[in-house]
Design an enzyme around this catalytic site. Sequence first.
Site, PDB file in Angstrom:
ATOM      1  CB  THR A  13      59.142  55.193  32.036  1.00  0.00           C
ATOM      2  OG1 THR A  13      58.705  53.906  32.454  1.00  0.00           O
ATOM      3  CG2 THR A  13      60.239  55.034  31.028  1.00  0.00           C
ATOM      4  CG  ASP A  57      57.081  50.677  38.100  1.00  0.00           C
ATOM      5  OD1 ASP A  57      57.928  50.314  37.270  1.00  0.00           O
ATOM      6  OD2 ASP A  57      55.858  50.501  37.958  1.00  0.00           O
ATOM      7  CB  THR A 275      30.863  45.614  29.985  1.00  0.00           C
ATOM      8  OG1 THR A 275      31.285  44.742  28.924  1.00  0.00           O
ATOM      9  CG2 THR A 275      31.250  47.036  29.629  1.00  0.00           C
ATOM     10  CD  GLN A 276      35.118  39.720  31.320  1.00  0.00           C
ATOM     11  OE1 GLN A 276      35.590  39.222  30.306  1.00  0.00           O
ATOM     12  NE2 GLN A 276      34.730  38.989  32.350  1.00  0.00           N
TER      13      GLN A 276
HETATM   14  N1  ASP Z   1      56.204  50.638  34.911  1.00  0.00           N
HETATM   15  C1  ASP Z   1      56.200  52.046  34.603  1.00  0.00           C
HETATM   16  C2  ASP Z   1      55.227  52.730  35.545  1.00  0.00           C
HETATM   17  O1  ASP Z   1      54.056  52.623  35.391  1.00  0.00           O
HETATM   18  C3  ASP Z   1      55.821  52.279  33.192  1.00  0.00           C
HETATM   19  C4  ASP Z   1      55.708  53.733  32.847  1.00  0.00           C
HETATM   20  O2  ASP Z   1      56.272  54.596  33.477  1.00  0.00           O
HETATM   21  O3  ASP Z   1      54.990  54.057  31.895  1.00  0.00           O
HETATM   22  O4  ASP Z   1      55.666  53.397  36.458  1.00  0.00           O
END
Ligand code: ASP
Length: 340
Positions: A13, A57, A275-276
């Site tokens: 992003t 992304d 662990t979760q």
């Molecule tokens: N979906 C985006 C990514 O991980 C979200 C971000 O950029 O924070 O590339």
Amino acid sequence: MKSKVLLIYTGGTIGMMQDAKTGTLKPFDFKHLTEQIPELNKFDVTLSAVSFDKPIDSSDMQPSVWIDIAKMIEKNYDKVDGFVVLHGSDTMSFTASALSFMLENLNKPVILTGSQLPIGMIRTDGKENLITSIEIAAAKNNGRSIISEVCIYFEFQLYRGNRTHKFNAEHFQAFQSANYPVLAEAGVHIKYNLGALQKRISKTLKVHTALNTNIAILKLFPGITQNVVEAILNANGVKAIVLETFGSGNASTQKWFIDALKKSIDAGRVVLNVTQCNAGKVEQGKYTTSAALKKIGVVGSSDITSEAAVAKLMFVLAKTSNKKEIEKLLKTDLRGEMTV
Ligand code: ASP
């Protein structure tokens, strides 16, 4: 002498802007970075930037891209003082963990950052994240970089990368490092937590570019069925499994479950108990519900995150196929990823 910082843009992003016509988010040409952030011109740092041909992304991230990033760092290691890797936040903890294992004897900062809102948006968190990451990557004390490890910088906090987990998809504070203190906090001043930083190693950088992806994660839940457990434990080609357990490493004591694990381990696979829970650690043998795991040869992982466990397994499996050596490396703190 001005510090030199190389920006590596992989996508996410942070590097997007809204298309004026369609309103959709698209990556902007990184060559025009300073048009988007004119503040960068005021920096007392020499900046250079490289961008992946096809920014992604980070949900599309692949180990082959981790290898490309590691090679870019290696190629430029002697030319700059630090690196800022711009990356989507979704899988940033995986990338930071993988790079920490791949870059042995790192003596310069590698800071991963991104944002929740694109840099072209008026309320973006990207500008502060980028500007402070550059400042941290350039920061020196007595002529030496203050940071000498792979970190994530997000929303005023610097974290050890392989200790992080993306825990919030909405808030600007998207990451947490529940089992390790924050490395620095950015307010009016950037305050470094000097005692928590990785110590400098007087050895030359060694870049490891082999990763073995033949691993699986088996996340337990009450009611998980035998066929699902067996399918994952015996999946074709799988060499190691991250077993995501409850609390301090506990799991069902049902006979079929322990038998299935034992069969998989006896067939040569490695099972790592993680662990979760976000905080705290695995202590096999503390409860009866983990004693059997220890007995059949499940490896305890202390307080490692699932993200770091995945990256560590890929790294370790590519180093050796000797089960004893794999288990020894998994129990060893290699890059500050776990408390031993
Ligand atoms: N979906 C985006 C990514 O991980 C979200 C971000 O950029 O924070 O590339």
